[in-house]
Design a protein around this motif. Structure first.
Motif, PDB file in Angstrom:
ATOM      1  N   ALA A 216       4.534 -19.777  -7.643  1.00  0.00           N
ATOM      2  CA  ALA A 216       5.071 -18.788  -7.628  1.00  0.00           C
ATOM      3  C   ALA A 216       6.367 -18.572  -6.811  1.00  0.00           C
ATOM      4  O   ALA A 216       6.498 -18.730  -5.541  1.00  0.00           O
ATOM      5  N   GLU A 217       7.654 -18.314  -7.600  1.00  0.00           N
ATOM      6  CA  GLU A 217       8.949 -18.783  -7.308  1.00  0.00           C
ATOM      7  C   GLU A 217       9.613 -17.503  -7.318  1.00  0.00           C
ATOM      8  O   GLU A 217      10.538 -17.698  -8.292  1.00  0.00           O
ATOM      9  N   TYR A 218       9.318 -16.443  -6.557  1.00  0.00           N
ATOM     10  CA  TYR A 218      10.162 -15.362  -6.994  1.00  0.00           C
ATOM     11  C   TYR A 218      10.560 -14.752  -5.556  1.00  0.00           C
ATOM     12  O   TYR A 218      10.089 -15.179  -4.483  1.00  0.00           O
ATOM     13  N   ARG A 219      11.204 -13.713  -5.651  1.00  0.00           N
ATOM     14  CA  ARG A 219      12.195 -13.294  -4.181  1.00  0.00           C
ATOM     15  C   ARG A 219      11.542 -11.843  -4.144  1.00  0.00           C
ATOM     16  O   ARG A 219      11.672 -10.875  -4.897  1.00  0.00           O
ATOM     17  N   PRO A 220      10.581 -11.722  -3.188  1.00  0.00           N
ATOM     18  CA  PRO A 220       9.928 -10.239  -2.804  1.00  0.00           C
ATOM     19  C   PRO A 220      10.955  -9.363  -2.431  1.00  0.00           C
ATOM     20  O   PRO A 220      11.791  -9.771  -1.639  1.00  0.00           O
ATOM     21  N   ALA A 221      10.720  -8.335  -2.861  1.00  0.00           N
ATOM     22  CA  ALA A 221      11.727  -7.121  -2.254  1.00  0.00           C
ATOM     23  C   ALA A 221      11.554  -6.709  -0.982  1.00  0.00           C
ATOM     24  O   ALA A 221      12.529  -6.562  -0.191  1.00  0.00           O
ATOM     25  N   GLY A 222      10.456  -7.164  -0.476  1.00  0.00           N
ATOM     26  CA  GLY A 222      10.209  -6.801   1.080  1.00  0.00           C
ATOM     27  C   GLY A 222       9.415  -7.786   1.545  1.00  0.00           C
ATOM     28  O   GLY A 222       9.704  -9.098   1.479  1.00  0.00           O
ATOM     29  N   ALA A 223       8.268  -7.400   2.425  1.00  0.00           N
ATOM     30  CA  ALA A 223       7.456  -8.467   2.987  1.00  0.00           C
ATOM     31  C   ALA A 223       6.739  -9.138   2.074  1.00  0.00           C
ATOM     32  O   ALA A 223       6.283  -8.719   1.275  1.00  0.00           O
ATOM     33  N   THR A 224       6.670 -10.560   1.889  1.00  0.00           N
ATOM     34  CA  THR A 224       5.750 -11.177   1.196  1.00  0.00           C
ATOM     35  C   THR A 224       4.449 -10.595   0.955  1.00  0.00           C
ATOM     36  O   THR A 224       3.830 -10.485  -0.134  1.00  0.00           O
ATOM     37  N   GLU A 225       3.805 -10.251   2.058  1.00  0.00           N
ATOM     38  CA  GLU A 225       2.479  -9.782   1.920  1.00  0.00           C
ATOM     39  C   GLU A 225       2.389  -8.540   1.154  1.00  0.00           C
ATOM     40  O   GLU A 225       1.420  -8.208   0.307  1.00  0.00           O
ATOM     41  N   ASP A 226       3.355  -7.708   0.867  1.00  0.00           N
ATOM     42  CA  ASP A 226       3.409  -6.344   0.273  1.00  0.00           C
ATOM     43  C   ASP A 226       3.703  -6.954  -1.334  1.00  0.00           C
ATOM     44  O   ASP A 226       3.657  -5.737  -2.268  1.00  0.00           O
ATOM     45  N   SER A 227       4.021  -7.993  -1.696  1.00  0.00           N
ATOM     46  CA  SER A 227       4.355  -8.322  -3.051  1.00  0.00           C
ATOM     47  C   SER A 227       3.084  -9.054  -3.834  1.00  0.00           C
ATOM     48  O   SER A 227       3.470  -9.497  -4.925  1.00  0.00           O
ATOM     49  N   LEU A 228       1.882  -8.977  -3.165  1.00  0.00           N
ATOM     50  CA  LEU A 228       0.917 -10.039  -3.700  1.00  0.00           C
ATOM     51  C   LEU A 228      -0.061  -9.254  -4.402  1.00  0.00           C
ATOM     52  O   LEU A 228      -1.398  -9.768  -4.818  1.00  0.00           O
ATOM     53  N   ASP A 229       0.085  -7.969  -5.061  1.00  0.00           N
ATOM     54  CA  ASP A 229      -0.690  -7.368  -5.977  1.00  0.00           C
ATOM     55  C   ASP A 229      -0.883  -8.113  -7.129  1.00  0.00           C
ATOM     56  O   ASP A 229      -2.196  -8.287  -7.568  1.00  0.00           O
ATOM     57  N   TRP A 230      -0.218  -8.682  -7.555  1.00  0.00           N
ATOM     58  CA  TRP A 230      -0.529  -9.764  -8.861  1.00  0.00           C
ATOM     59  C   TRP A 230      -1.548 -10.892  -8.538  1.00  0.00           C
ATOM     60  O   TRP A 230      -2.338 -11.133  -9.392  1.00  0.00           O
ATOM     61  N   LEU A 231      -1.557 -11.271  -7.406  1.00  0.00           N
ATOM     62  CA  LEU A 231      -2.364 -12.302  -7.137  1.00  0.00           C
ATOM     63  C   LEU A 231      -3.747 -11.862  -6.964  1.00  0.00           C
ATOM     64  O   LEU A 231      -5.028 -12.184  -7.529  1.00  0.00           O
ATOM     65  N   ALA A 232      -3.903 -10.562  -6.137  1.00  0.00           N
ATOM     66  CA  ALA A 232      -5.140  -9.949  -6.206  1.00  0.00           C
ATOM     67  C   ALA A 232      -5.547  -9.709  -7.622  1.00  0.00           C
ATOM     68  O   ALA A 232      -6.909 -10.103  -7.757  1.00  0.00           O
ATOM     69  N   ALA A 233      -4.913  -8.994  -8.485  1.00  0.00           N
ATOM     70  CA  ALA A 233      -5.431  -8.762  -9.831  1.00  0.00           C
ATOM     71  C   ALA A 233      -5.730  -9.871 -10.499  1.00  0.00           C
ATOM     72  O   ALA A 233      -6.792  -9.917 -11.200  1.00  0.00           O
ATOM     73  N   GLU A 234      -5.062 -10.957 -10.611  1.00  0.00           N
ATOM     74  CA  GLU A 234      -5.535 -12.343 -11.145  1.00  0.00           C
ATOM     75  C   GLU A 234      -6.984 -12.841 -10.499  1.00  0.00           C
ATOM     76  O   GLU A 234      -7.797 -13.360 -11.232  1.00  0.00           O
ATOM     77  N   ARG A 235      -7.233 -12.275  -9.223  1.00  0.00           N
ATOM     78  CA  ARG A 235      -8.331 -12.941  -8.775  1.00  0.00           C
ATOM     79  C   ARG A 235      -9.561 -12.087  -9.389  1.00  0.00           C
ATOM     80  O   ARG A 235     -10.685 -12.545  -9.423  1.00  0.00           O
ATOM     81  N   ARG A 236      -9.227 -10.734  -9.119  1.00  0.00           N
ATOM     82  CA  ARG A 236     -10.061  -9.752  -9.811  1.00  0.00           C
ATOM     83  C   ARG A 236     -10.601 -10.095 -11.465  1.00  0.00           C
ATOM     84  O   ARG A 236     -11.664 -10.191 -11.804  1.00  0.00           O
ATOM     85  N   ALA A 237      -9.476 -10.426 -11.986  1.00  0.00           N
ATOM     86  CA  ALA A 237      -9.910 -10.640 -13.392  1.00  0.00           C
ATOM     87  C   ALA A 237     -10.351 -12.088 -13.810  1.00  0.00           C
ATOM     88  O   ALA A 237     -11.353 -11.976 -14.764  1.00  0.00           O
ATOM     89  N   ALA A 238     -10.426 -13.055 -12.726  1.00  0.00           N
ATOM     90  CA  ALA A 238     -11.337 -14.049 -13.012  1.00  0.00           C
ATOM     91  C   ALA A 238     -12.745 -14.089 -12.533  1.00  0.00           C
ATOM     92  O   ALA A 238     -13.493 -14.679 -13.257  1.00  0.00           O
ATOM     93  N   ILE A 239     -13.032 -13.049 -11.721  1.00  0.00           N
ATOM     94  CA  ILE A 239     -14.296 -12.876 -11.443  1.00  0.00           C
ATOM     95  C   ILE A 239     -14.978 -11.892 -12.549  1.00  0.00           C
ATOM     96  O   ILE A 239     -16.079 -12.254 -12.852  1.00  0.00           O
ATOM     97  N   GLY A 240     -14.186 -11.215 -13.131  1.00  0.00           N
ATOM     98  CA  GLY A 240     -14.627 -10.517 -14.436  1.00  0.00           C
ATOM     99  C   GLY A 240     -14.609  -9.047 -14.284  1.00  0.00           C
ATOM    100  O   GLY A 240     -15.341  -8.320 -15.052  1.00  0.00           O
TER     101      GLY A 240
END
Length: 256
Positions: free
Chosen positions: A232-256
């Motif tokens: 993940a080599e991107y520039r977050p618009a603000g705090a990095t923690e606030d940019s991680l919705d994509w990661l949470a979505a991928e984790r949810r998708a993997a669970i099913g």
């Protein structure tokens, strides 16, 4: 669905933190690995301690860019001594922190002499280490004049050098900006690929704010059988923690 693994590129993510603290932040956020750009100002033992504490692998680092505007040295005719010094430095640092790969940056150059210089320096790098040596095409919008500007050119360089530890860094962002048809190109180039990175297109921001639909790209990469972490080599618009919705979505998708 099998879960993809992700690496935090600490050149952009948690850039406000000292590098050892950024490693700890990446671990707390649930990343599987980390990678960085130029860690040389940080004492090696501090990085080793953070990596050991978190059990995160360090996937890679870059050779120095050189002077203002160089973006690397290894394709610049007449600067082989500097280029090989930067390669030696990167290998030594990678050995000290057990980084898996070294991205040898080409620099701004063109023509036959630059191609020959780049190949010679890559042969040198590959002979000095068993670690993976990476080369990465950069798009002409962000890096005008950079020697390596397409995946076809990178493949030719890899075939010319013919070293088993020389691989392509396939950055979905750069490929999308320069060439398009990202997943088809990746599928054709997969035997040459040593690492995959991604970011939002066209602004290099959050991957879930992008013209390139990353869930589709991730699904294609998963179908190709790729099991190593994606960078993940991107520039977050603000705090990095606030940019991680994509990661949470991928984790949810993997669970099913």
């Amino acid at each position: 669905m099998s879960a993809l693994k992700f690496s935090a590129n600490l050149g952009f993510l948690w850039k406000d933190l000292p590098l050892p603290e950024a490693i700890r932040a990446a671990h707390a956020a649930g990343f599987d690995a980390v990678e960085c750009h130029w860690p040389y100002a940080v004492p090696e033992d501090e990085l080793r301690a953070a990596l050991s504490e978190t059990a995160l692998p360090m996937l890679g680092l870059n050779t120095r860019i050189g002077g203002d505007g160089d973006i690397g040295l290894s394709a610049l005719p007449g600067r082989a001594v500097e280029a090989r010094g930067a390669i030696d430095e990167a290998i030594d640092y990678a050995d000290a922190i057990d980084a898996q790969a070294i991205h040898v940056m080409a620099g701004r150059a063109a023509g036959a002499a630059a191609a020959e210089q780049f190949a010679d320096n890559l042969r040198y790098a590959c002979a000095q280490t068993r670690r993976t040596i990476l080369i990465e095409p950069l798009n002409r919008h962000d890096a005008p004049g950079y020697f390596l500007s397409s995946t076809d050119q990178a493949r030719q360089v890899i075939e010319t050098v013919a070293a088993p530890n020389l691989k392509l860094m396939f950055d979905c962002y750069h490929v999308a900006r320069s060439e398009g048809d990202v997943t088809t190109r990746l599928r054709h180039l997969l035997p040459f690929v040593g690492h995959i990175q991604f970011a939002g297109v066209p602004g290099r921001g959050n991957p879930d704010e992008s013209e390139l639909h990353h869930p589709t790209v991730f699904a294609a990469i998963r179908a190709m059988g790729w099991t190593r972490p994606l960078g993940a080599e991107y520039r977050p618009a603000g705090a990095t923690e606030d940019s991680l919705d994509w990661l949470a979505a991928e984790r949810r998708a993997a669970i099913g």
